[in-house]
Design a protein around this motif. Structure first.
Motif, PDB file in Angstrom:
ATOM      1  N   ASP A  34     106.822  -5.449  31.197  1.00  0.00           N
ATOM      2  CA  ASP A  34     107.471  -4.407  30.395  1.00  0.00           C
ATOM      3  C   ASP A  34     106.437  -3.653  29.677  1.00  0.00           C
ATOM      4  O   ASP A  34     105.570  -3.821  29.151  1.00  0.00           O
ATOM      5  CB  ASP A  34     108.138  -5.161  29.203  1.00  0.00           C
ATOM      6  CG  ASP A  34     109.236  -6.093  29.773  1.00  0.00           C
ATOM      7  OD1 ASP A  34     109.776  -6.072  30.891  1.00  0.00           O
ATOM      8  OD2 ASP A  34     109.842  -7.047  28.974  1.00  0.00           O
ATOM      9  N   ASN A  93     106.348 -10.213  31.073  1.00  0.00           N
ATOM     10  CA  ASN A  93     107.681 -10.836  30.815  1.00  0.00           C
ATOM     11  C   ASN A  93     107.891 -12.130  31.429  1.00  0.00           C
ATOM     12  O   ASN A  93     109.050 -12.641  31.314  1.00  0.00           O
ATOM     13  CB  ASN A  93     108.777  -9.619  31.194  1.00  0.00           C
ATOM     14  CG  ASN A  93     108.885  -9.205  32.722  1.00  0.00           C
ATOM     15  OD1 ASN A  93     108.538 -10.061  33.432  1.00  0.00           O
ATOM     16  ND2 ASN A  93     109.364  -8.014  32.718  1.00  0.00           N
ATOM     17  N   HIS A 143     105.998 -13.437  26.100  1.00  0.00           N
ATOM     18  CA  HIS A 143     105.730 -12.177  26.422  1.00  0.00           C
ATOM     19  C   HIS A 143     104.512 -11.819  26.064  1.00  0.00           C
ATOM     20  O   HIS A 143     104.624 -10.678  25.305  1.00  0.00           O
ATOM     21  CB  HIS A 143     107.167 -11.333  26.352  1.00  0.00           C
ATOM     22  CG  HIS A 143     108.167 -11.619  27.043  1.00  0.00           C
ATOM     23  ND1 HIS A 143     109.187 -10.753  27.579  1.00  0.00           N
ATOM     24  CD2 HIS A 143     108.785 -13.039  27.219  1.00  0.00           C
ATOM     25  CE1 HIS A 143     110.230 -11.581  28.006  1.00  0.00           C
ATOM     26  NE2 HIS A 143     109.967 -12.838  27.832  1.00  0.00           N
TER      27      HIS A 143
END
Length: 144
Positions: free
Chosen positions: A31, A68, A73
Motif C-alpha cells: 500500500d 499489506n 502492515h
C-alpha cells in the motif's frame, strides 16, 4: 515526534478545504500512501524538527509504503525518486528524505509553487525485487 507529524497531517487533511485527502495506491502486496499539501499547514515546531521549509510557496509530499500481506502492515524502506512539473513543463527534481521513528518510515520532499498552480508528480518507488512502480498524481496548490 513522528506521531505528532502524522497527527498534524491528518488534522490538516481532515479540516482543510485546500488539501486533498490522503490517497493510496495498492501494488501487489504494498500500500503506497501519499499526500501533497502546503507546508504552512505544519506547525512551526514540526517544520523545524524535520528541517522543512515552512512557506506559503512551498509544498510537501509525504509518502509511506506498507507491506499489506504481513501482520500489522509494517512500513518498508524503499528507493524513491521523482520529478514535479507544472503546466508550463518546468521540472523540479524531488529530493526525498527518509524519516524513521520506531516502526514508521516516511519519505518527504519539498516542492516550490505559485498561487493556484497545479503540479504533476511522477515518482519511482522500488523495494528489493518485490516492488518497482511509478506513482503519478496531480495536486493544486494555493497561497495562504
Amino acid at each position: 515526534m513522528v506521531r505528532l507529524l502524522i497527527a498534524t497531517l491528518l488534522l490538516v487533511i481532515t479540516y482543510s478545504p485546500n488539501a486533498l485527502a490522503e490517497q493510496k495506491k495498492v501494488v501487489g502486496n504494498f500500500d503506497i500512501h501519499y499526500v501533497a499539501l502546503g507546508s504552512t499547514f505544519l506547525t512551526p515546531s514540526i517544520a523545524k524538527t524535520y528541517g522543512i521549509k515552512r512557506s506559503s510557496y512551498t509544498g510537501i509530499i509525504n509518502i509511506s509504503v506498507l507491506q499489506n500481506n504481513l501482520q500489522g502492515h509494517p512500513a518498508v524502506p524503499v528507493e524513491i525518486s521523482g520529478i514535479a512539473n507544472n503546466l508550463l513543463d518546468a521540472r523540479i527534481n524531488l529530493n526525498f528524505r527518509e524519516i524513521r521513528e520506531g516502526n514508521a518510515i516516511y519519505y518527504i520532499a519539498e516542492v516550490p509553487y505559485r498561487d493556484d498552480q497545479e503540479i504533476n508528480f511522477q515518482i519511482a518507488i522500488k523495494h528489493d525485487n518485490e516492488l518497482n512502480t511509478q506513482l503519478k498524481f496531480k495536486q493544486k496548490f494555493y497561497v495562504e
